[in-house]
Design a protein around this motif. Structure first.
Motif, PDB file in Angstrom:
ATOM      1  N   ARG A   3       0.844  -1.193   0.000  1.00  0.00           N
ATOM      2  CA  ARG A   3       0.000   0.000   0.000  1.00  0.00           C
ATOM      3  C   ARG A   3       0.876   1.238   0.000  1.00  0.00           C
ATOM      4  O   ARG A   3       1.897   1.283   0.676  1.00  0.00           O
ATOM      5  CB  ARG A   3      -0.924   0.006   1.218  1.00  0.00           C
ATOM      6  CG  ARG A   3      -1.965  -1.091   1.183  1.00  0.00           C
ATOM      7  CD  ARG A   3      -2.966  -0.945   2.332  1.00  0.00           C
ATOM      8  NE  ARG A   3      -2.348  -0.840   3.640  1.00  0.00           N
ATOM      9  CZ  ARG A   3      -2.054  -1.875   4.423  1.00  0.00           C
ATOM     10  NH1 ARG A   3      -2.324  -3.106   4.037  1.00  0.00           N
ATOM     11  NH2 ARG A   3      -1.505  -1.682   5.594  1.00  0.00           N
ATOM     12  N   ARG A   4       0.441   2.250  -0.754  1.00  0.00           N
ATOM     13  CA  ARG A   4       1.155   3.532  -0.802  1.00  0.00           C
ATOM     14  C   ARG A   4       0.513   4.495   0.180  1.00  0.00           C
ATOM     15  O   ARG A   4      -0.714   4.546   0.294  1.00  0.00           O
ATOM     16  CB  ARG A   4       1.063   4.141  -2.199  1.00  0.00           C
ATOM     17  CG  ARG A   4       1.733   3.343  -3.253  1.00  0.00           C
ATOM     18  CD  ARG A   4       1.688   3.982  -4.618  1.00  0.00           C
ATOM     19  NE  ARG A   4       0.822   5.151  -4.731  1.00  0.00           N
ATOM     20  CZ  ARG A   4       0.527   5.746  -5.857  1.00  0.00           C
ATOM     21  NH1 ARG A   4       1.005   5.293  -6.985  1.00  0.00           N
ATOM     22  NH2 ARG A   4      -0.258   6.801  -5.896  1.00  0.00           N
ATOM     23  N   PRO A   5       1.327   5.293   0.877  1.00  0.00           N
ATOM     24  CA  PRO A   5       0.759   6.329   1.751  1.00  0.00           C
ATOM     25  C   PRO A   5      -0.052   7.331   0.923  1.00  0.00           C
ATOM     26  O   PRO A   5       0.301   7.620  -0.221  1.00  0.00           O
ATOM     27  CB  PRO A   5       1.988   7.005   2.364  1.00  0.00           C
ATOM     28  CG  PRO A   5       3.117   6.076   2.126  1.00  0.00           C
ATOM     29  CD  PRO A   5       2.785   5.271   0.913  1.00  0.00           C
ATOM     30  N   SER A   9      -7.622  12.694   5.236  1.00  0.00           N
ATOM     31  CA  SER A   9      -7.949  12.808   6.660  1.00  0.00           C
ATOM     32  C   SER A   9      -8.497  11.502   7.227  1.00  0.00           C
ATOM     33  O   SER A   9      -8.515  11.324   8.435  1.00  0.00           O
ATOM     34  CB  SER A   9      -8.967  13.930   6.880  1.00  0.00           C
ATOM     35  OG  SER A   9     -10.164  13.653   6.175  1.00  0.00           O
ATOM     36  N   ARG A  10      -8.934  10.581   6.362  1.00  0.00           N
ATOM     37  CA  ARG A  10      -9.522   9.318   6.814  1.00  0.00           C
ATOM     38  C   ARG A  10      -8.620   8.109   6.581  1.00  0.00           C
ATOM     39  O   ARG A  10      -8.739   7.102   7.271  1.00  0.00           O
ATOM     40  CB  ARG A  10     -10.835   9.047   6.073  1.00  0.00           C
ATOM     41  CG  ARG A  10     -11.933  10.016   6.376  1.00  0.00           C
ATOM     42  CD  ARG A  10     -13.179   9.711   5.559  1.00  0.00           C
ATOM     43  NE  ARG A  10     -13.611   8.329   5.714  1.00  0.00           N
ATOM     44  CZ  ARG A  10     -14.386   7.700   4.835  1.00  0.00           C
ATOM     45  NH1 ARG A  10     -14.792   8.294   3.744  1.00  0.00           N
ATOM     46  NH2 ARG A  10     -14.738   6.456   5.064  1.00  0.00           N
ATOM     47  N   MET A  11      -7.770   8.171   5.557  1.00  0.00           N
ATOM     48  CA  MET A  11      -6.998   7.010   5.128  1.00  0.00           C
ATOM     49  C   MET A  11      -5.508   7.235   5.303  1.00  0.00           C
ATOM     50  O   MET A  11      -5.018   8.346   5.150  1.00  0.00           O
ATOM     51  CB  MET A  11      -7.289   6.721   3.653  1.00  0.00           C
ATOM     52  CG  MET A  11      -8.701   6.281   3.382  1.00  0.00           C
ATOM     53  SD  MET A  11      -9.073   6.354   1.628  1.00  0.00           S
ATOM     54  CE  MET A  11     -10.195   7.747   1.613  1.00  0.00           C
ATOM     55  N   VAL A  12      -4.813   6.131   5.583  1.00  0.00           N
ATOM     56  CA  VAL A  12      -3.358   6.169   5.735  1.00  0.00           C
ATOM     57  C   VAL A  12      -2.675   5.702   4.459  1.00  0.00           C
ATOM     58  O   VAL A  12      -1.703   6.297   4.007  1.00  0.00           O
ATOM     59  CB  VAL A  12      -2.920   5.281   6.926  1.00  0.00           C
ATOM     60  CG1 VAL A  12      -1.414   5.200   7.035  1.00  0.00           C
ATOM     61  CG2 VAL A  12      -3.534   5.770   8.215  1.00  0.00           C
ATOM     62  N   GLU A  22      -7.085  -2.254  -1.499  1.00  0.00           N
ATOM     63  CA  GLU A  22      -6.998  -2.358  -0.045  1.00  0.00           C
ATOM     64  C   GLU A  22      -6.770  -0.968   0.540  1.00  0.00           C
ATOM     65  O   GLU A  22      -5.912  -0.233   0.075  1.00  0.00           O
ATOM     66  CB  GLU A  22      -5.856  -3.295   0.330  1.00  0.00           C
ATOM     67  CG  GLU A  22      -5.834  -3.695   1.774  1.00  0.00           C
ATOM     68  CD  GLU A  22      -4.841  -4.801   2.031  1.00  0.00           C
ATOM     69  OE1 GLU A  22      -5.211  -5.983   1.882  1.00  0.00           O
ATOM     70  OE2 GLU A  22      -3.672  -4.487   2.360  1.00  0.00           O
ATOM     71  N   VAL A  23      -7.565  -0.636   1.554  1.00  0.00           N
ATOM     72  CA  VAL A  23      -7.504   0.683   2.174  1.00  0.00           C
ATOM     73  C   VAL A  23      -7.240   0.527   3.662  1.00  0.00           C
ATOM     74  O   VAL A  23      -7.942  -0.210   4.356  1.00  0.00           O
ATOM     75  CB  VAL A  23      -8.826   1.460   1.962  1.00  0.00           C
ATOM     76  CG1 VAL A  23      -8.761   2.816   2.638  1.00  0.00           C
ATOM     77  CG2 VAL A  23      -9.133   1.614   0.481  1.00  0.00           C
ATOM     78  N   GLU A  24      -6.226   1.228   4.156  1.00  0.00           N
ATOM     79  CA  GLU A  24      -5.949   1.284   5.593  1.00  0.00           C
ATOM     80  C   GLU A  24      -6.432   2.636   6.102  1.00  0.00           C
ATOM     81  O   GLU A  24      -6.050   3.680   5.570  1.00  0.00           O
ATOM     82  CB  GLU A  24      -4.461   1.133   5.865  1.00  0.00           C
ATOM     83  CG  GLU A  24      -4.124   1.221   7.345  1.00  0.00           C
ATOM     84  CD  GLU A  24      -2.632   1.212   7.625  1.00  0.00           C
ATOM     85  OE1 GLU A  24      -2.274   1.126   8.811  1.00  0.00           O
ATOM     86  OE2 GLU A  24      -1.829   1.304   6.671  1.00  0.00           O
ATOM     87  N   PHE A  44      -9.318   6.615  -8.758  1.00  0.00           N
ATOM     88  CA  PHE A  44      -9.457   6.835  -7.318  1.00  0.00           C
ATOM     89  C   PHE A  44      -8.248   7.582  -6.773  1.00  0.00           C
ATOM     90  O   PHE A  44      -8.386   8.578  -6.072  1.00  0.00           O
ATOM     91  CB  PHE A  44      -9.621   5.495  -6.603  1.00  0.00           C
ATOM     92  CG  PHE A  44      -9.636   5.598  -5.114  1.00  0.00           C
ATOM     93  CD1 PHE A  44     -10.812   5.893  -4.437  1.00  0.00           C
ATOM     94  CD2 PHE A  44      -8.478   5.405  -4.365  1.00  0.00           C
ATOM     95  CE1 PHE A  44     -10.827   6.000  -3.049  1.00  0.00           C
ATOM     96  CE2 PHE A  44      -8.484   5.512  -2.993  1.00  0.00           C
ATOM     97  CZ  PHE A  44      -9.664   5.812  -2.337  1.00  0.00           C
ATOM     98  N   MET A  45      -7.050   7.103  -7.102  1.00  0.00           N
ATOM     99  CA  MET A  45      -5.830   7.706  -6.582  1.00  0.00           C
ATOM    100  C   MET A  45      -5.635   9.135  -7.086  1.00  0.00           C
ATOM    101  O   MET A  45      -5.010   9.946  -6.417  1.00  0.00           O
ATOM    102  CB  MET A  45      -4.617   6.841  -6.933  1.00  0.00           C
ATOM    103  CG  MET A  45      -4.605   5.492  -6.236  1.00  0.00           C
ATOM    104  SD  MET A  45      -4.582   5.598  -4.441  1.00  0.00           S
ATOM    105  CE  MET A  45      -2.853   5.997  -4.155  1.00  0.00           C
ATOM    106  N   GLY A  46      -6.193   9.459  -8.246  1.00  0.00           N
ATOM    107  CA  GLY A  46      -6.067  10.803  -8.788  1.00  0.00           C
ATOM    108  C   GLY A  46      -7.185  11.742  -8.359  1.00  0.00           C
ATOM    109  O   GLY A  46      -7.184  12.916  -8.724  1.00  0.00           O
TER     110      GLY A  46
END
Length: 67
Positions: A3-5, A9-12, A22-24, A44-46
């Motif tokens: 996973r990439r940082p 404010s909600r996700m790491v 996968e979301v942390e 999503f990432m963009g």
């Protein structure tokens, strides 16, 4: 899964492999979202708001907590 940082404010961190995203979250919870295409992941990432983008994924993809 790697996973990439992310700046959220909600996700790491967020990762993607084999159509699973996968979301942390900040509280340490990890969720997997199923049948997420690579193009959906890239979009999503963009997104300017990952929280808003995730709320859309919640409605369109099955997910489960894995941690």
């Amino acid at each position: 899964m790697f996973r990439r940082p992310v700046a959220s404010s909600r996700m790491v961190s967020v990762g993607w492999a084999n159509n699973i995203m996968e979301v942390e979250f900040n509280d340490g919870a990890i969720y997997q979202y199923y049948n997420v295409t690579n193009s959906e992941y890239i979009s999503f990432m963009g997104s300017p708001s990952l929280g808003h983008a995730l709320s859309i994924l919640d409605k369109n993809h099955r997910y489960s907590r894995v941690n």
